[in-house]
Design an enzyme around this catalytic site. Structure first.
Site, PDB file in Angstrom:
ATOM      1  N   LYS A  43       1.553  -0.026  15.124  1.00  0.00           N
ATOM      2  CA  LYS A  43       2.973  -0.080  15.276  1.00  0.00           C
ATOM      3  C   LYS A  43       3.425  -1.096  16.241  1.00  0.00           C
ATOM      4  CE  LYS A  43       3.977   3.685  12.921  1.00  0.00           C
ATOM      5  NZ  LYS A  43       4.584   3.077  11.663  1.00  0.00           N
ATOM      6  N   HIS A  71       0.846  -1.137  -0.120  1.00  0.00           N
ATOM      7  CA  HIS A  71      -0.050  -0.004   0.039  1.00  0.00           C
ATOM      8  C   HIS A  71       0.968   1.321   0.122  1.00  0.00           C
ATOM      9  CE1 HIS A  71      -3.918  -1.724   1.629  1.00  0.00           C
ATOM     10  NE2 HIS A  71      -3.443  -2.520   0.564  1.00  0.00           N
ATOM     11  N   TYR A  94       3.746   6.989   9.600  1.00  0.00           N
ATOM     12  CA  TYR A  94       3.041   5.773   9.286  1.00  0.00           C
ATOM     13  C   TYR A  94       3.828   4.637   8.820  1.00  0.00           C
ATOM     14  CZ  TYR A  94      -0.971   2.928   8.391  1.00  0.00           C
ATOM     15  OH  TYR A  94      -2.151   1.777   8.278  1.00  0.00           O
ATOM     16  N   PRO A 146      -3.761   0.448  19.087  1.00  0.00           N
ATOM     17  CA  PRO A 146      -3.431  -0.272  17.628  1.00  0.00           C
ATOM     18  C   PRO A 146      -3.710   0.847  16.231  1.00  0.00           C
ATOM     19  CG  PRO A 146      -5.705  -0.754  18.345  1.00  0.00           C
ATOM     20  CD  PRO A 146      -5.016  -0.200  19.429  1.00  0.00           C
ATOM     21  N   TYR A 151      -9.308   5.226   7.687  1.00  0.00           N
ATOM     22  CA  TYR A 151      -9.289   5.573   9.172  1.00  0.00           C
ATOM     23  C   TYR A 151     -10.415   6.536   9.174  1.00  0.00           C
ATOM     24  CZ  TYR A 151      -5.039   3.127  10.172  1.00  0.00           C
ATOM     25  OH  TYR A 151      -3.777   2.254  10.288  1.00  0.00           O
TER      26      TYR A 151
END
Ligand code: APR
Ligand code: PHB
Length: 390
Positions: A297, A72, A385, A293, A201
């Site tokens: 990580k 991704h 990220y 979560p 998200y």
């Protein structure tokens, strides 16, 4: 019985450490309290940073991940009914993440260990750690009605948040830092296609939601729930209805529902134990730290801990240098605290907090607006990220 390194716990941390040590020609025995099926039954996040992918490749277990995993280059942030893409790849000069379930990582490591005939004791009861402050540590456990003892040079505590390793350290030698969030995540796994080709998200007045995936035919979705909620209160239908209400209209329209394969509630916690070394005992992974979560990580931190530890132990035996061992705790903690900060921040930004009220909600929306419209702010988000450099 004697070995060089006794590893407590056969989760991803213990198994990856075992593989790294084997590659360096170092003997290790893994002691695991549960059965292999129990270990594989736990569903956890599945977003791997490049450093984690590289470590799995280094020990030669990356083939299935590269075949079946999904690369991704971005993800969506949704709020106020709209979705905005964070183009990680463009913002970080080409970095991407690998979407591949932690269960599959664990399975690949387990199969590899079994194929190589490396020692793993499953269903080891009442594991206890002894004399790790001296030169000859020992580990004891019970199995099949007998007590067993293993002498070793080092003990690696890879036994998760509730394990025995951290609990074996005298209270005066360890410090804990903790934040428990006033909500949990209810997760549902289903054989349905994901809503989108990337993760979404979502921040919503009713609470956070996440659309994730394991493959193009298997989805993993989450909704924020209250801490005293029970899985039994959530029929599949109630879950799908709640998720759909929180998604932006386009995602809600695309959502394909189906029967759950697994459904569970996880509390959210930030936790760090300092230091991570006590004489000849090292803590690694969830035994030393927990992140909420949001941002996935947990596994990546576990992987980098054992990456450092594997190298440090190899240096001890193969190069007669303890430099890596001596700097283990400090090196890990620097990376851990930065990931703790990111996970805490992302959690704070996206969830409904009972106590912050309308002002808090306006702050979240203003920050999200800034985040998706400023290249500088999006870059900060993207580089965290994909994973900060080692
Ligand atoms: N004796 C032996 N084994 C134990 C003991 C004990 N007393 N206590 C716990 N264990 C085992 C557990 O059964 C489990 O299999 O240690 C293992 C720890 O595995 P994890 O909890 O998965 O921890 P870790 O390997 O560090 O993996 C970190 O897991 O929670 C996620 O987000 C986190 O992705 C991260 C990863
Ligand atoms: C998951 O797929 O389970 C997942 C993905 C990303 C997260 C958390 C969980 O941030």
């Amino acid at each position: 019985m004697r070995t060089q390194v006794a590893i407590i716990g056969a989760g991803p941390s213990g198994l990856l450490l075992g593989a790294l040590l084997h590659k360096a020609g170092i003997d290790a025995v893994i002691l695991e309290a549960k059965t292999p099926d129990y270990v594989l039954g736990r569903i956890r996040a599945g977003v791997l940073e490049q450093v984690c992918v590289d470590l799995l490749d280094e020990v030669g277990v990356g083939a299935r991940m590269h075949r079946e995993g999904l690369v991704h280059g971005g993800f969506d942030l949704a709020f106020a009914g709209q979705r905005h893409r964070i183009d990680m790849k463009a913002l970080t000069g080409g970095k991407q993440v690998m979407v591949y379930g932690q269960t599959e990582v664990t399975r690949d490591l387990m199969d590899d260990r079994a194929a190589k005939g490396l020692a793993t004791v499953y269903e080891a009861a009442n594991v206890s750690l002894h004399d790790f402050d001296g030169a000859r540590p020992r580990v004891r456990w019970q199995k099949d009605g007998a007590t067993h003892e293993l002498e070793c040079d080092f003990i690696a505590g890879c036994d998760g948040f509730h394990g025995v390793s951290r609990a074996s350290v005298p209270e005066s030698a360890i410090r804990h830092y903790e934040r428990v969030y006033p909500f949990g995540w209810l997760g549902l796994l289903s054989d349905t296609p994901p809503v989108s080709h990337e993760l979404i998200y979502t921040r919503h007045e009713r609470g956070f939601a996440l659309c994730s995936m394991r493959s193009m035919t298997r989805s993993r979705h989450y909704v924020q729930c209250s801490l005293d909620d029970k899985v039994e209160n959530w029929s599949d239908e109630r879950f799908w209805t709640e998720l759909r209400r929180r998604l932006d209209p386009e995602a809600a329209e695309r959502l394909v529902t189906g029967p759950s394969i697994e459904k569970s509630i996880a509390p959210l916690r930030s936790f760090v134990a300092e230091p991570m070394r006590f004489g000849r005992l090292f803590l690694a992974g969830d035994a030393a730290h927990i992140v909420p979560p949001t941002g996935a990580k947990g596994l990546n931190l576990a992987a980098t801990d054992v990456g450092y530890l594997g190298r440090a132990i190899a240096e001890h035996y193969n190069e007669k240098s303890d430099a890596g061992i001596d700097s283990y705790s400090e090196r890990c903690l620097r990376r851990i605290w930065r990931a703790e900060r990111f996970s805490w921040w992302f959690t704070s930004l996206m969830h409904k907090f009972p106590e912050t009220g309308e002002f808090g909600e306006k702050m979240q929306l203003a920050e999200l607006d800034y985040l998706v419209n400023s290249v500088a702010a999006s870059t900060v988000m993207a580089e965290n990220y994909v994973g900060l450099p080692l």
